[in-house]
Structure formats: structure tokens, C-alpha cells
Design an enzyme around this catalytic site. Structure first.
Site, mmCIF file in Angstrom:
data_model
loop_
_atom_site.group_PDB
_atom_site.id
_atom_site.type_symbol
_atom_site.label_atom_id
_atom_site.label_comp_id
_atom_site.label_asym_id
_atom_site.label_seq_id
_atom_site.Cartn_x
_atom_site.Cartn_y
_atom_site.Cartn_z
ATOM 1 N N LYS A 107 -12.885 47.211 4.616
ATOM 2 C CA LYS A 107 -12.907 47.305 2.839
ATOM 3 C C LYS A 107 -10.878 46.855 2.482
ATOM 4 O O LYS A 107 -10.499 47.192 3.320
ATOM 5 C CB LYS A 107 -13.381 48.599 2.786
ATOM 6 C CG LYS A 107 -14.097 49.215 2.960
ATOM 7 C CD LYS A 107 -15.015 48.527 1.538
ATOM 8 C CE LYS A 107 -16.709 49.344 1.735
ATOM 9 N NZ LYS A 107 -17.894 48.551 2.583
ATOM 10 N N TYR A 150 -6.448 49.556 9.797
ATOM 11 C CA TYR A 150 -6.761 48.355 11.032
ATOM 12 C C TYR A 150 -5.325 48.102 11.113
ATOM 13 O O TYR A 150 -4.457 48.228 12.390
ATOM 14 C CB TYR A 150 -7.931 47.454 11.070
ATOM 15 C CG TYR A 150 -7.973 46.656 12.016
ATOM 16 C CD1 TYR A 150 -8.196 47.129 13.575
ATOM 17 C CD2 TYR A 150 -7.094 45.494 12.498
ATOM 18 C CE1 TYR A 150 -8.825 47.185 14.797
ATOM 19 C CE2 TYR A 150 -7.326 44.790 13.864
ATOM 20 C CZ TYR A 150 -8.065 45.822 14.929
ATOM 21 O OH TYR A 150 -8.452 45.159 16.297
ATOM 22 N N GLY A 181 -17.239 44.507 26.018
ATOM 23 C CA GLY A 181 -16.333 43.454 25.426
ATOM 24 C C GLY A 181 -15.043 43.876 26.260
ATOM 25 O O GLY A 181 -14.990 43.739 27.289
ATOM 26 N N ASN A 222 -4.757 41.267 7.807
ATOM 27 C CA ASN A 222 -5.710 40.206 7.137
ATOM 28 C C ASN A 222 -6.102 41.167 6.030
ATOM 29 O O ASN A 222 -6.442 43.080 5.771
ATOM 30 C CB ASN A 222 -6.759 41.005 8.228
ATOM 31 C CG ASN A 222 -6.634 39.384 9.315
ATOM 32 O OD1 ASN A 222 -6.156 38.599 9.442
ATOM 33 N ND2 ASN A 222 -6.881 39.829 10.119
ATOM 34 N N LEU A 280 -8.296 47.810 0.327
ATOM 35 C CA LEU A 280 -7.992 49.231 0.068
ATOM 36 C C LEU A 280 -8.573 49.791 -1.133
ATOM 37 O O LEU A 280 -8.389 51.556 -1.363
ATOM 38 C CB LEU A 280 -6.256 48.983 0.120
ATOM 39 C CG LEU A 280 -5.004 50.260 -0.534
ATOM 40 C CD1 LEU A 280 -5.758 51.572 0.760
ATOM 41 C CD2 LEU A 280 -3.727 49.790 -0.265
HETATM 42 N N1 LIG Z 1 -12.372 41.118 19.453
HETATM 43 C C1 LIG Z 1 -11.250 40.395 19.128
HETATM 44 O O1 LIG Z 1 -10.999 39.751 18.504
HETATM 45 C C2 LIG Z 1 -10.216 41.755 19.059
HETATM 46 C C3 LIG Z 1 -7.989 40.814 18.415
HETATM 47 C C4 LIG Z 1 -7.526 42.194 18.337
HETATM 48 C C5 LIG Z 1 -8.089 43.175 19.007
HETATM 49 N N2 LIG Z 1 -8.982 43.471 19.355
HETATM 50 C C6 LIG Z 1 -8.944 45.275 19.762
HETATM 51 O O2 LIG Z 1 -9.145 44.906 21.054
HETATM 52 C C7 LIG Z 1 -10.566 46.432 21.570
HETATM 53 C C8 LIG Z 1 -10.933 46.389 21.857
HETATM 54 O O3 LIG Z 1 -12.249 45.337 21.358
HETATM 55 P P1 LIG Z 1 -13.129 44.337 21.398
HETATM 56 O O4 LIG Z 1 -13.609 43.358 21.023
HETATM 57 O O5 LIG Z 1 -13.797 44.921 22.979
HETATM 58 O O6 LIG Z 1 -14.210 45.788 21.495
HETATM 59 P P2 LIG Z 1 -15.776 46.676 20.896
HETATM 60 O O7 LIG Z 1 -17.085 47.420 19.909
HETATM 61 O O8 LIG Z 1 -16.485 45.519 21.514
HETATM 62 O O9 LIG Z 1 -14.958 47.585 22.152
HETATM 63 C C9 LIG Z 1 -14.660 48.763 21.685
HETATM 64 C C10 LIG Z 1 -14.643 49.775 22.710
HETATM 65 O O10 LIG Z 1 -14.923 50.892 22.224
HETATM 66 C C11 LIG Z 1 -15.271 52.119 22.280
HETATM 67 N N3 LIG Z 1 -14.293 53.419 21.351
HETATM 68 C C12 LIG Z 1 -14.510 52.645 20.070
HETATM 69 N N4 LIG Z 1 -14.299 54.700 19.606
HETATM 70 C C13 LIG Z 1 -14.442 54.894 20.640
HETATM 71 C C14 LIG Z 1 -13.844 56.389 20.947
HETATM 72 N N5 LIG Z 1 -13.405 57.274 19.939
HETATM 73 N N6 LIG Z 1 -13.419 57.167 21.704
HETATM 74 C C15 LIG Z 1 -14.177 56.618 23.280
HETATM 75 N N7 LIG Z 1 -14.648 54.903 22.707
HETATM 76 C C16 LIG Z 1 -14.465 54.107 21.620
HETATM 77 C C17 LIG Z 1 -16.719 51.884 21.763
HETATM 78 O O11 LIG Z 1 -17.723 52.554 22.110
HETATM 79 C C18 LIG Z 1 -16.453 50.249 22.542
HETATM 80 O O12 LIG Z 1 -17.135 50.308 23.716
HETATM 81 C C19 LIG Z 1 -9.589 47.359 20.274
HETATM 82 O O13 LIG Z 1 -8.213 47.718 20.409
HETATM 83 C C20 LIG Z 1 -9.514 45.683 19.306
HETATM 84 O O14 LIG Z 1 -8.835 46.364 18.549
HETATM 85 C C21 LIG Z 1 -9.766 42.785 19.453
#
Ligand SMILES: NC(=O)c1ccc[n+]([C@@H]2O[C@H](COP(=O)([O-])OP(=O)(O)OC[C@H]3O[C@@H](n4cnc5c(N)ncnc54)[C@H](O)[C@@H]3O)[C@@H](O)[C@H]2O)c1
Length: 476
Positions: free
Chosen positions: A325, A382, A248, A376, A327
Site C-alpha cells: 500500500k 517491504y 516458491g 517501489n 504509505l
Molecule cells: N518472487 C520474487 O520476485 C521476489 C523478489 C525479491 C525478493 N523475494 C523474496 O524471496 C523470499 C521468498 O519469496 P517467494 O516469492 O518464494 O514467496 P512465496 O510467498 O511464494 O513463499 C514464501 C513462503 O514463506 C512462508 N512464510 C510467510 N510468512 C511466514 C512466517 N511467519 N513463518 C513461516 N513461514 C512463513 C510462506 O508460507 C511461503 O511458503 C521472500 O523473502 C521474498 O521477499 C522474492
């Protein structure tokens, strides 16, 4: 995940159907195809204007000339004499707009310095500069406004006029977004002029394709920090750590930091070790499989950095999870997990590495979310963590500045990843279209913003949160 509607509306049949039924056609965004270049604006016409008494023309013109731009001015511009003398002082050459009246040859970038605005009447100069040209802003064009931070304005009227640019810019962004063009505003604090050249290289190039409708406050760079002499490979020789790097957004961040010359240390959960290895192999990164919430994680990261690299110059707190979920139905486990990964781990790791692990001048970037700004339903856990990050970077900024570095956040909007692919179809489709660019962003868009903030190009940015959301209407 692919946006099939966007693809369809760019096929012959889809285009015809969209035209017939008046359906929206999300534009194809022009994204950077290369690493940062020495002259990223060569062959680009940049139309520059300023209010009389503007304080930034010299810095802006010097930066544009160094970036290779062809700088154009309006022949009967009221502040033409001031622009000419600023250009002469920095050895920048100017051309008029002659020959650009044709839409195909129009300037693609419009930069307006509003720092001299001191009254409501002065705002008319902004109108006169952009109104006759707005229809000619091409696909993927850029409008960048500059102002003084309202807090630095000499009088309340000047503060009002400078602040007015925020609403102007946001509304304009919504008007030109359907062409893939963007509007943004830089609020330049006293002393931040020295760092303007780096910030312009991000905001005026395709590296910022999905940044729209944002105002970013710039501050004076900390002592000892400076722009790179040569903007090519701004991260060469730097060690950069990325959490959640297996896939990601994290994987894209790691690859983009490596593109600019950094040596990458990727962290992800032990069960993702194979995926982490596959991601890092592409740029010879170093993998550290661990759960960032483990009690010994900060110590292990610190020790590994010390042993393998002598310390880290860049740390990107990207790992994040959702456990949605309302609250009413949220379990204590869902609360604790999200708070632990998205916020608690960041604070604990930074506390440890600030003692031992971060090199002087370290630049940190935390991933927030527009969910922490607009909120949201179903995301109280979150949203709390992502808003917490915004407050945290503000509070930590002076500490990092003392060490010659910085800490900032990026708040992604709807980004096409595993996380959003898991959303129900309805909210997913709404999430995509609810922005000025009427599409979701890609992981590379977040990676570009993070790389900018992690680099010396952002030497004048500290304690800020930059939304990368295509001007998503949520939380605006
Ligand atoms: N995708 C979106 O639209 C979006 C929007 C806003 C914010 N974000 C933020 O961007 C960041 C990345 O999101 P993404 O969409 O790539 O998510 P994703 O789920 O595709 O990837 C997240 C990665 O973090 C790793 N991870 C989770 N918990 C962990 C832990 N305890 N220790 C080590 N690694 C851990 C997972 O294994 C995964 O590889 C996150 O902080 C997410 O909240 C994403």
C-alpha cells in the site's frame, strides 16, 4: 508462473513475427543441469588476459586448470610473458587463440585480471582485449573481470582505474544480455586470492545464469575456513535450515542445498504443513511447522536443532511477505506484519541461535530484494525490511567470521513465483522485461546463488549482498 511471451518467441511462428516486427526475443538461459562437478569447465575455451603487473594470474590460472578449462591466450598480448610465467608456476598449460576465429568455435568465457591497473591509460589494455572479440561472445557466454577493491588501491589513479571496471562491466552486460551472456566483476581484497577458485566455479558456470552486471567484493577467508578439496558435494554432512520452505524460492533453495549433499530442515507456517511435507519428501527433509514471528519460535527452533541434529551449519532466512500500500494508505498492521516476518524474526532467531543452535563455521544467508535497493511505490514497509537486511549482514559479518563462518544476503530481482504471479498484468510484464536478459528469473536462480553463498565455495564472501536479477534496471 510461465513466461508465455518468452515461449512464444521461441516457437516457429513467434520467431518469425518477432523478426518481422523487430520485437525483443528473450534468450533461453542455460542453467545448471547437475550438482557441482569436479571439472565443470572441461571442453570449454576460456580466454584469459591481464594487465601488466596484474596480481592475480597465478590464482586464476590454477583455478581454471583445476576446473578443467582449456586456457587460451592472445598471441600478441602485452602481458604474455607474465601469463606464461604464472602458468608455469602453477603447472597450467596454455594455448593460443588459433582456430577460434570462427564464431562457432569462439571462446565462451572471457576472464580479464585488471588488478594491475594503475592509470587511466592502462584501461586501454581492457579495451584491446575485449573490443575485437565482443561480437564473438556466444549465447550464454561469460565475461568476468577481476580487480582490486578501489579502497585497497595504492594510489587514487589506481583506485579510479579499478573502479572504472564497474561501469565498463555494467554497460557491457547491457550490450551482451540479449544473447543470454553476462558480465560480472570480482573485487579481490588482500588475502581473498585463496578463495578465488570457489567463487570462479559459481561465476563461470551455468549455476550463475541469472547473475548479471554485479560486482562482488571478496575478502580474506576467516581462520580455519578453507575451500573444499573436492568440489563435489560441497555440503555433504551439513545440516541446513530454510524458512518459508513449503513453496516458491524457499522450496527451490531446500532442494538445491539437498542436491549438494545437505540434510534439510524446512520451516513454514502451520497452515502450510501439508505443502511443506510434500516439498521435503523429495529429499527426505525434516519439517518444522511454525510461524517464525511467534514469541517462542527462536527457542523452539534452537531446541529442535539441538535435539535432532546437534546444531545447524547453514541457516537460510527466506520467509517473506508483502502487504503493499502507499504509505498514505498503509495500516499499522500491514507495517507490523511485514517488519515482523521479513526483518524482526531474522534478528531474533539469529540472536538465539548464536547462543545455542549454530555450529562453528555456520554460514547464514538472508533473502533481501532489489526492492530494498531501488525502492517501489507501495512498498515502504517491504523496502525498509529488505534494505535493513543489507545493513544487518554487513554489521554481523565480523561476528560470524570470528566463528569461522559468514553471513551474506541475496537480493532477487523479478522471480517467477506465487508472489509475482499476484502482481497486476502490466507491472508484471514490465518487471520481467526490465533487465538485460529481458526475462524474469526462476526460483532455481536464487537457490543457486544461496547454495553458493552457503557453501565453502564462497569462503571469501562475507557481509555482502549479491543481486540475482538479470541486471534488472531498477536500483542499478
Ligand atoms: N518472487 C520474487 O520476485 C521476489 C523478489 C525479491 C525478493 N523475494 C523474496 O524471496 C523470499 C521468498 O519469496 P517467494 O516469492 O518464494 O514467496 P512465496 O510467498 O511464494 O513463499 C514464501 C513462503 O514463506 C512462508 N512464510 C510467510 N510468512 C511466514 C512466517 N511467519 N513463518 C513461516 N513461514 C512463513 C510462506 O508460507 C511461503 O511458503 C521472500 O523473502 C521474498 O521477499 C522474492
Amino acid at each position: 508462473m510461465t513466461d508465455r511471451y518468452l515461449e512464444f518467441t521461441h516457437s516457429t511462428l513467434g520467431r518469425a513475427l518477432a523478426d518481422t516486427f523487430g520485437l525483443p526475443k528473450p534468450p533461453i538461459l542455460q542453467r545448471a543441469q547437475t550438482a557441482y562437478l569436479a571439472q565443470p569447465l572441461s571442453e570449454q575455451n576460456v580466454l584469459f588476459g591481464t594487465t601488466q603487473g596484474g596480481e592475480l594470474p597465478q590464482s586464476v590460472l590454477a583455478a581454471l586448470a583445476a576446473a578443467g578449462a582449456t586456457i587460451r591466450v592472445v598471441a600478441d598480448h602485452p602481458a604474455l610473458a607474465e601469463i606464461k610465467s604464472a602458468a608455469a608456476a602453477v603447472n597450467a598449460s596454455l594455448k593460443t587463440e588459433a582456430g577460434l576465429e570462427d564464431k562457432a568455435a569462439a571462446a565462451s568465457i572471457f576472464v580479464f585480471d585488471g588488478s594491475g591497473l594503475s592509470s587511466v591509460e592502462d584501461l586501454r589494455q581492457l579495451y584491446d582485449f575485449l573490443q575485437p572479440r565482443v561480437a564473438r561472445i556466444p549465447a550464454n557466454g561469460r565475461v568476468l573481470l577481476l580487480a582490486r577493491a578501489p579502497a585497497d588501491a595504492a594510489t587514487p589513479a589506481a583506485a579510479a582505474a579499478n573502479a572504472a571496471l564497474r561501469g565498463f562491466m555494467r554497460s557491457l552486460g547491457k550490450e551482451i544480455g540479449r544473447r543470454g551472456a553476462t558480465a560480472n566483476l570480482l573485487e579481490v581484497g588482500r588475502g581473498a586470492e585463496q578463495g578465488l577458485a570457489g567463487v570462479l566455479r559459481f561465476f563461470l558456470t551455468p549455476h550463475s545464469a541469472y547473475v548479471d552486471g554485479q560486482n562482488l567484493l571478496l575478502s580474506a577467508p576467516p581462520k580455519g575456513a578453507s575451500l573444499p578439496n573436492n568440489f563435489v558435494g560441497p555440503l555433504s554432512g551439513k545440516v541446513a535450515v530454510v524458512t518459508g520452505a513449503a513453496r516458491g524460492i524457499g522450496a527451490a533453495i531446500a532442494a538445491t542445498l539437498a542436491r549438494e549433499g545437505a540434510r534439510i530442515v524446512g520451516i513454514d507456517r502451520p497452515q502450510e504443513e501439508a505443502a511443506l511435507g510434500a516439498t521435503l519428501a523429495a529429499f527426505d527433509g525434516y519439517g518444522l511447522p511454525l510461524d517464525i514471528t511467534a514469541a517462542d519460535a527462536p527457542q523452539r527452533i534452537g531446541e529442535e536443532l539441538e535435539k535432532q541434529f546437534g546444531g545447524a551449519d547453514i541457516f537460510i532466512h527466506n520467509a517473506g511477505i508483502t502487504r503493499d500500500k502507499t504509505l498514505k494508505n498503509m495500516s499499522p498492521q500491514a507495517w507490523d506484519q511485514v517488519l515482523g516476518v521479513n526483518l524482526g524474526a531474522i534478528l531474533r532467531i539469529n540472536d538465539a541461535l548464536l547462543k545455542k543452535g549454530f555450529n562453528d563455521g555456520a554460514r547464514l544467508v538472508c533473502i533481501s530484494s532489489i526492492g530494498g535497493i531501488g525502492g517501489n511505490a507501495g512498498q515502504t514497509n517491504y523496502g525498509a525490511t529488505k534494505a535493513g537486511i543489507i545493513g544487518y549482514v554487513e554489521a554481523m559479518a565480523p561476528l560470524l567470521a570470528k566463528r569461522g563462518g559468514a553471513i551474506n544476503a541475496v537480493a532477487p530481482g523479478f522471480i517467477e513465483t506465487h508472489m509475482t504471479a499476484e502482481m497486476p498484468v502490466g507491472p508484471r510484464e514490465v518487471g520481467r522485461r526490465l533487465s538485460s536478459l529481458s526475462q524474469g528469473g526462476l526460483p532455481i536462480d536464487i537457490a543457486e546463488a544461496v547454495t553458493f553463498l552457503a557453501s565453502p565455495l564462497a569462503v571469501a564472501v562475507n557481509g555482502r549482498t549479491l543481486r540475482v536479477c538479470g541486471q534488472n534496471f531498477m536500483g542499478a
